[in-house]
Design a protein around this motif. Structure first.
Motif, PDB file in Angstrom:
ATOM      1  N   LEU A  28       0.817  -1.207   0.000  1.00 25.17           N
ATOM      2  CA  LEU A  28       0.000   0.000   0.000  1.00 25.17           C
ATOM      3  C   LEU A  28       0.855   1.264   0.000  1.00 25.17           C
ATOM      4  N   LEU A  29       1.946   1.267   0.767  1.00 22.95           N
ATOM      5  CA  LEU A  29       2.779   2.456   0.928  1.00 22.95           C
ATOM      6  C   LEU A  29       3.870   2.583  -0.138  1.00 22.95           C
ATOM      7  N   ALA A  30       4.106   1.526  -0.901  1.00 22.74           N
ATOM      8  CA  ALA A  30       5.179   1.549  -1.894  1.00 22.74           C
ATOM      9  C   ALA A  30       4.802   2.451  -3.072  1.00 22.74           C
ATOM     10  N   PRO A  31       5.768   3.108  -3.700  1.00 22.38           N
ATOM     11  CA  PRO A  31       5.490   3.907  -4.903  1.00 22.38           C
ATOM     12  C   PRO A  31       4.918   3.030  -6.019  1.00 22.38           C
ATOM     13  N   ASP A  32       4.170   3.640  -6.913  1.00 25.99           N
ATOM     14  CA  ASP A  32       3.527   2.878  -7.987  1.00 25.99           C
ATOM     15  C   ASP A  32       4.525   2.084  -8.817  1.00 25.99           C
ATOM     16  N   GLY A  33       5.690   2.638  -9.061  1.00 26.68           N
ATOM     17  CA  GLY A  33       6.658   1.944  -9.891  1.00 26.68           C
ATOM     18  C   GLY A  33       7.275   0.725  -9.231  1.00 26.68           C
ATOM     19  N   VAL A  34       7.197   0.670  -7.901  1.00 26.31           N
ATOM     20  CA  VAL A  34       7.797  -0.442  -7.157  1.00 26.31           C
ATOM     21  C   VAL A  34       6.796  -1.570  -6.923  1.00 26.31           C
ATOM     22  N   ARG A  35       5.515  -1.243  -6.963  1.00 27.85           N
ATOM     23  CA  ARG A  35       4.490  -2.219  -6.600  1.00 27.85           C
ATOM     24  C   ARG A  35       4.541  -3.515  -7.405  1.00 27.85           C
TER      25      ARG A  35
END
Length: 419
Positions: free
Chosen positions: A85-92
């Protein structure tokens, strides 16, 4: 049973999170990657982890505190979801497969630990009733999770779905942590006693030699996993053929009716067991599995809606009955062996389900849903019939009372016979 209903509530909330998680994550994987292959790989990683986790979980719950393991499993899933949930979109996208490993492994560990603990939490004489309550709670959670997942994702988005998932696991962990329940019989055993050494000597070969009927039941559950995967994969296709404009209608009717039958079965078996003081055994398990598989086959036979729904009701009732009888029978083994046995069972069931998903999906490209479902569930019926024949041939030998826990002086696993 003093605190057990609170445990059932916490487990039901956790199960709701698991089913919501299952739908939301699968849809999110496809949306995030735009690849059906990636979505399939996510499911494969999760199932493979569940299979491997069964073996590992059996060892862990045999030598460590089961309550702490269950709390830890819930917390790990909550942390993993919050990290996504807290990770940046590019890392998800990169975190998804790590999440598949965490959720697959922790859910299996929690299930093995809980099932192994039931006789110590409520007493061996109440285990059938307790198992029925757990199955009922999980059935309701499944319906709620599947029914609400689309609304939560569509109206609130993935972030809200992940936050809600994490919250359910935190609630479950809190309930478990606060409940003053004992989960191990071996806790009170003196150091160096047989229970502490038992798990290190346990092997599948030993179980095959001492308890072939239990191994036959585990094998049937694995084949039941094949059958379960076939009707899960075939259901959307069959529902679409019935009503192309509203394909979800029959699916909703099927699962709602299945859950109702499951709940009714738990009420009946709980009352009968309490009244008679006798626990159904292997014969009841085999007969129930036959009725369950036959019911699923009838559902896909092209009957009008009302008879098909009745067949789903019967299948759900037989499914719930069979699961309760099976789990209760495995719980009749000594505590020091029980964790390994439930770990083996979890691996077998997840292997059957995962393999069935692959094979049934391929077969549905060439064959009708009825043919595929009948083939897989027909195999389960054949194995159950063979078990019934074996039990009839072995009839006349009486086991030890089924509701008494195995003591230190008894063999590693004691056979029982159906009533």
């Amino acid at each position: 049973m003093k605190y057990f209903r609170l445990l059932v509530l916490g487990n039901g909330i956790s199960a709701y999170g698991s089913y919501l998680n299952m739908v939301a994550l699968n849809v999110f994987v496809y949306d995030a990657t735009g690849s059906a292959l990636a979505a399939g790989l996510f499911m494969a990683v999760r199932l493979a982890t569940s299979v491997v986790s069964g073996w590992i979980s059996g060892r862990l719950v045999s030598v460590h505190d089961r309550k702490r393991l269950m709390v830890g499993a819930d917390l790990c899933q909550a942390v993993a979801l919050l990290s996504l949930l807290l990770a940046p979109d590019g890392v998800r996208p990169g975190l998804l497969y790590a999440l598949a490993v965490v959720t697959g492994g922790c859910s299996t560990l929690s299930q093995v630990a809980l099932r192994s603990s039931i006789p110590e939490i409520v007493g061996a004489e109440h285990r059938v009733r307790a198992n029925g309550l757990l199955v009922t709670g999980r059935s309701l959670a499944m319906i709620a999770g599947f029914a609400s997942s689309g609304v939560v994702v569509a109206q609130l988005g993935y972030s809200a779905a992940f936050a809600l998932d994490a919250a359910t696991f935190l609630v479950s962990a809190t309930v478990l942590f606060l409940l003053p329940v004992r989960t191990r019989a071996a806790e009170d055993a003196p150091s160096g006693s047989a229970p502490s050494a038992g798990p290190r000597r346990w092997t599948v070969r030993m179980l095959l030699a001492t308890a072939p009927l239990l191994m036959a039941m585990v094998a049937i559950r694995a084949v039941d996993g094949l059958g379960s995967s076939s009707h899960n994969v075939a259901l959307p296709l069959y529902s679409s053929s019935l009503d192309p404009d509203h394909p979800a209608t029959f699916i909703s009717q099927f699962w709602a009716t299945w859950a109702l039958g499951n709940i009714v079965a738990q009420q009946v078996i709980g009352r009968v067991t309490k009244k008679t003081g006798r626990t159904p055994g292997e014969r009841a398990f085999a007969l129930g599995a036959c009725v369950m598989s036959a019911g699923f086959i009838v559902v896909f036979s092209g009957l009008p809606t009302v008879p098909a729904v009745i067949a789903a009701l019967v299948a759900g009732a037989a499914d719930g009955f069979t699961e309760t009888v099976y789990v209760s029978r495995l719980q009749n083994t000594p505590d020091e062996q029980r964790g390994r046995l439930f770990g083996l069972s979890a691996s077998a069931e997840n292997t059957g389900f995962g393999l069935g998903m692959l094979v049934s999906g391929a077969l549905l490209e060439r064959f009708s849903p009825l043919q595929v479902v009948a083939a897989f569930h027909g195999l389960a019926i054949a194995l159950c019939a063979a078990l019934l024949v074996l039990l009839i041939l072995r009839g006349g030998r009486t086991p030890a009372p089924p509701d008494q826990p195995a003591g230190p002086g008894r063999s590693a696993v004691t056979e029982g016979h159906g009533r």
